[in-house]
Motif scaffolding. Structure first.
Motif, PDB file in Angstrom:
ATOM      1  N   GLN A 603       0.867  -1.178   0.000  1.00 16.06           N
ATOM      2  CA  GLN A 603       0.000   0.000   0.000  1.00 16.06           C
ATOM      3  C   GLN A 603       0.905   1.230   0.000  1.00 16.06           C
ATOM      4  N   ILE A 604       0.718   2.118  -0.936  1.00 17.71           N
ATOM      5  CA  ILE A 604       1.660   3.221  -1.117  1.00 17.71           C
ATOM      6  C   ILE A 604       0.970   4.565  -1.253  1.00 17.71           C
ATOM      7  N   MET A 605       1.763   5.623  -1.105  1.00 17.25           N
ATOM      8  CA  MET A 605       1.322   6.989  -1.376  1.00 17.25           C
ATOM      9  C   MET A 605       2.482   7.719  -2.047  1.00 17.25           C
ATOM     10  N   GLY A 606       2.184   8.806  -2.740  1.00 14.58           N
ATOM     11  CA  GLY A 606       3.215   9.603  -3.391  1.00 14.58           C
ATOM     12  C   GLY A 606       3.334  10.953  -2.722  1.00 14.58           C
ATOM     13  N   TYR A 607       4.556  11.428  -2.591  1.00  6.96           N
ATOM     14  CA  TYR A 607       4.797  12.736  -1.988  1.00  6.96           C
ATOM     15  C   TYR A 607       5.601  13.568  -2.980  1.00  6.96           C
ATOM     16  N   LEU A 608       5.066  14.714  -3.352  1.00  5.20           N
ATOM     17  CA  LEU A 608       5.687  15.566  -4.367  1.00  5.20           C
ATOM     18  C   LEU A 608       6.818  16.374  -3.732  1.00  5.20           C
ATOM     19  N   THR A 609       8.052  16.120  -4.202  1.00  2.34           N
ATOM     20  CA  THR A 609       9.245  16.762  -3.650  1.00  2.34           C
ATOM     21  C   THR A 609       9.898  17.624  -4.720  1.00  2.34           C
ATOM     22  N   ALA A 610      10.178  18.872  -4.379  1.00  2.00           N
ATOM     23  CA  ALA A 610      10.755  19.804  -5.357  1.00  2.00           C
ATOM     24  C   ALA A 610      12.056  19.257  -5.927  1.00  2.00           C
TER      25      ALA A 610
END
Length: 722
Positions: A603-610
């Motif tokens: 089970q995953i999530m994405g995190y937007l990193t500059a």
């Protein structure tokens, strides 16, 4: 500084001409016409007027420096335009003279040469190192257009090194290090060994003055016995060559402090071991006499096995040609002998500068110049895709290897590559397309992988496949700048394509949360937004979103409000919108967190990193509470049903501490069709040991299979995922 014109009335009346200028005229008049010498004198008058009142750190009038630079080039018999440009090379940077004025007075060629040597304004850059790197890139590009730029720059650096004592200690160390790291290798790459040797020795003296002084004193105070031995060997060689009726010139070679220092460090030898070698150079009239002289010296003293090199049949990349052999001397010391023709000796000393000594350009200088042009062509390709001046400078440094390997294509053509080059480097040396589609190689008809290191004399054939493409791991083992640049260019292109596609999906999801879509955005409104944000095309905006530099929700709100709909709803977290699915084909814009190592099935999530784009984490990651503070950066993602590829996972294995345990665990992991990236012992005592493994798996199910196999081992007392 405002640009000034060159008017006769502004020129000083300098009669008689100062001695340094008169000396330059005397040397120039030996090979230039009277009209050309007058042009050189005119350049001196213009430069003297422009630099009037300026002094060097030593207190001398500034004009002495450009005159000295021009004199060095006159000794190399460079043409009139080069001498004029050398005298004027600091006027654009340090005086009011401009490009247009120089072009009108001396022609566009001279103005372009001066422009190529001129440094850039350092105020444009973050620090001195970036400014120096950009100035270097500018110089190398100008050099690609006209090789005379680097000749002026090398002469400029040589005179600066000769007068470096007037600089501050910090400046001396910085300039000396740059000379040893960049300019001396460039001189060597262009075959200019005389200038290279002096730059190296002056740089060594400025960087390590005490070491230089000690070694120089030791060289100068050689024992009488050694001098007598040297004279005895020289006499024996001269007599043997005379008996063979070989017209020759015999020169004893004296080692420089820098070459002694490098051998002592690189080969871990003492001073006495380095100096216990006699060196001679034999210069003859023809190539046939080179081989005749080789036979003569071999009949006098026995050659050492494996120490003969034929650089006449296979020249070095910089055009150097000579026969090298090592003989066993009468006093128990090796004798190094180099045999070459007069033309070869000229090329060895002056490199590409020798080309200008021949007005026709048809003699030996041409070969060195063509090789230099080939090298510069590769540099042009490198700078076209380099991300920054620093990256370009590193590419050039990589390519300035002093040692090379010489390889053969299946057709018998020779390719010169840097030391430690691999089969993949060879593929890119043949052609960029060959490198991009390479899958394996045949070295001496034996099938080998692309990472295989090559040695001189091997025959290499590259095997290609239309479907093959460069992989990021290739950058770990290629050594040539051409291969590194081509691979980076391909990967950057793919990254941009993937970023555009992913950014499109992310913006669509953000617009969907506002009951809108990209298709409904009016073209003129979209164009207005792109102009406001300084994007030339929509693709640049989409790539910026995917790389985490711009939030898709903010862009969506801006685009919907741009329609004139002031009541546009606030963006909602798009959890109910179709998730972005990971297929395994994403390159560069999507990465997997090292803190939790997600694999397909988690089970995953994405995190937007500059700058990094989407970083994928497991939902049970210990860093999740921190991410919840920025919900706008969350991206709803999942695994595609047909996801492919290898993904890193971590294992903690508790085992009995006894011999052979690591091999048993590694074998169990291999039986489960998994590769081990890394292994570390975390804790260890007399009875138990804890090891951490980084392994590659295809899915959560594959990982479970690996864990089961390790748990079955009798020596394993616990296995868990990190």
């Amino acid at each position: 500084m405002p640009e000034t014109s060159v008017r006769p009335s502004t020129l000083p009346t300098l009669d008689p001409v100062p001695e340094v200028a008169a000396a330059l005229e005397r040397v120039a008049s030996e090979y230039l016409s009277a009209e050309q010498v007058a042009r050189v004198r005119r350049a001196y008058l213009v430069s003297a007027a422009a630099h009037d009142g300026q002094t060097r750190k030593s207190g001398e009038p500034y004009i002495t420096h450009p005159l000295a630079v021009s004199s060095l080039l006159a000794e190399l018999r460079l043409d009139c335009e080069t001498l004029c440009a050398a005298i004027l090379h600091d006027t654009l940077e340090d005086t009011g003279l401009g490009h247009a004025a120089l072009s009108a007075e001396f022609g566009e060629a001279v103005a372009e040469l001066v422009e190529g040597v001129t440094k850039l304004d350092k105020l444009q850059f973050r620090d001195r190192y970036e400014a120096a790197a950009e100035s270097f890139r500018k110089m190398m590009l100008a050099m690609a257009r006209d090789l005379r730029v680097i000749l002026i720059k090398l002469a400029d650096r040589l005179h600066n090194m000769r007068t470096i004592d007037s600089m501050s200690p910090g400046s001396r160390r910085r300039i000396a290090a740059e000379t040893l790291e960049i300019y001396a290798p460039i001189a060597q790459r262009l075959g200019m060994n005389r200038i290279k040797a002096e730059l190296q020795d002056l740089g060594f003296a400025a960087l390590h003055p005490r070491r230089h002084a000690v070694i120089r004193r030791r060289i100068q105070s050689q024992p009488v016995l050694r001098r007598e031995s040297m004279a005895s060997i020289e006499a024996a060689l001269a007599q043997k060559l005379a008996n063979e009726k070989i017209s020759h010139r015999l020169v004893g070679r004296v080692k420089s402090p820098y070459s002694v220092y490098q051998k002592m460090r690189g080969e871990h030898k003492s001073f006495d071991q380095v100096m216990d070698v006699f060196g001679f150079r034999v210069i003859v009239k023809s190539v046939m006499e080179c081989y005749h002289a080789l036979g003569a010296v071999h009949s006098l003293y026995k050659p050492l096995d494996g120490r003969f090199r034929d650089f006449i049949a296979i020249p070095k990349a910089n055009g150097y040609q000579s026969l090298h052999t090592v003989l066993f001397g009468p006093f128990g010391s090796p004798i190094e002998v180099q045999i070459r023709t007069e033309d070869m000796d000229l090329i060895a000393e002056r490199g590409i500068a020798a080309h200008w000594m021949y007005k026709s350009g048809e003699r030996t200088g041409t070969g060195a110049q063509l090789r230099a042009q080939d090298w510069l062509r590769d540099l042009l390709e490198s700078q076209a895709v380099a991300g920054s001046p620093m990256e370009f400078l590193e590419n050039v440094k990589v390519d300035l290897f002093p040692d090379e390997v010489y390889l053969f294509t299946p057709k018998g053509d020779i390719r010169a590559l840097p030391r430690n080059a691999t089969a993949l480097d060879f593929a890119y040396a043949v052609h960029t397309d060959v490198g991009d589609h390479a899958v394996a190689a045949r070295v001496d008809k034996k099938l080998v992988p692309l990472r295989t290191r090559l040695v001189s004399g091997q025959s290499v054939e590259i095997i290609t496949a239309p479907s093959a493409t460069p992989h990021p791991s290739w950058l770990e083992f290629v050594v040539s700048s051409k291969a590194r640049t081509a691979i980076r260019h391909f990967l950057k292109h793919l990254q941009h394509e993937d970023a555009v596609e992913l950014g499109h999906r992310m913006l669509d999801r953000a617009l969907g949360a506002l009951q809108f879509s990209l298709d409904r955005v009016e073209p003129q409104r979209l164009e207005q937004y792109l102009v406001e944000c300084r994007f030339r095309r929509l693709e640049e905006l989409l790539a910026d979103i995917a790389l985490g530099n711009r939030m898709p929700q903010q862009v969506a709100v801006a685009l919907t409000q741009a329609q004139g709909d002031d009541s546009a709803p606030e963006p909602q977290a798009p959890l109910d919108v179709e998730r972005i699915l990971i297929t395994g084909a994403e390159r560069g814009v999507l990465s997997f967190a090292n803190c939790c190592h997600p694999v397909p099935g988690d089970q995953i999530m994405g995190y937007l990193t500059a700058g990094k784009g989407i970083v994928v984490h497991r939902l049970e990651c210990s860093n999740l509470p921190e991410f919840r503070k920025s919900p706008e950066r969350w991206v709803s993602i999942g695994w595609d049903r047909s996801v492919q590829g290898e993904y890193r996972a971590g294992l903690r294995v508790e085992v009995e501490n006894k011999p052979g345990v690591l091999a048993q665990v590694a074998a169990a992991i291999a039986e489960a069709q998994s590769n081990i990236d890394n292994v570390e012992y975390q804790e260890r005592d007399l009875r138990m040991a804890i090891m951490h493994f980084n392994i590659e798996v295809r899915s959560r199910k594959h990982l479970a299979d690996v864990i089961r196999r390790v748990r079955r081992l009798a020596v394993a007392h616990g296995v868990q995922r990190l």
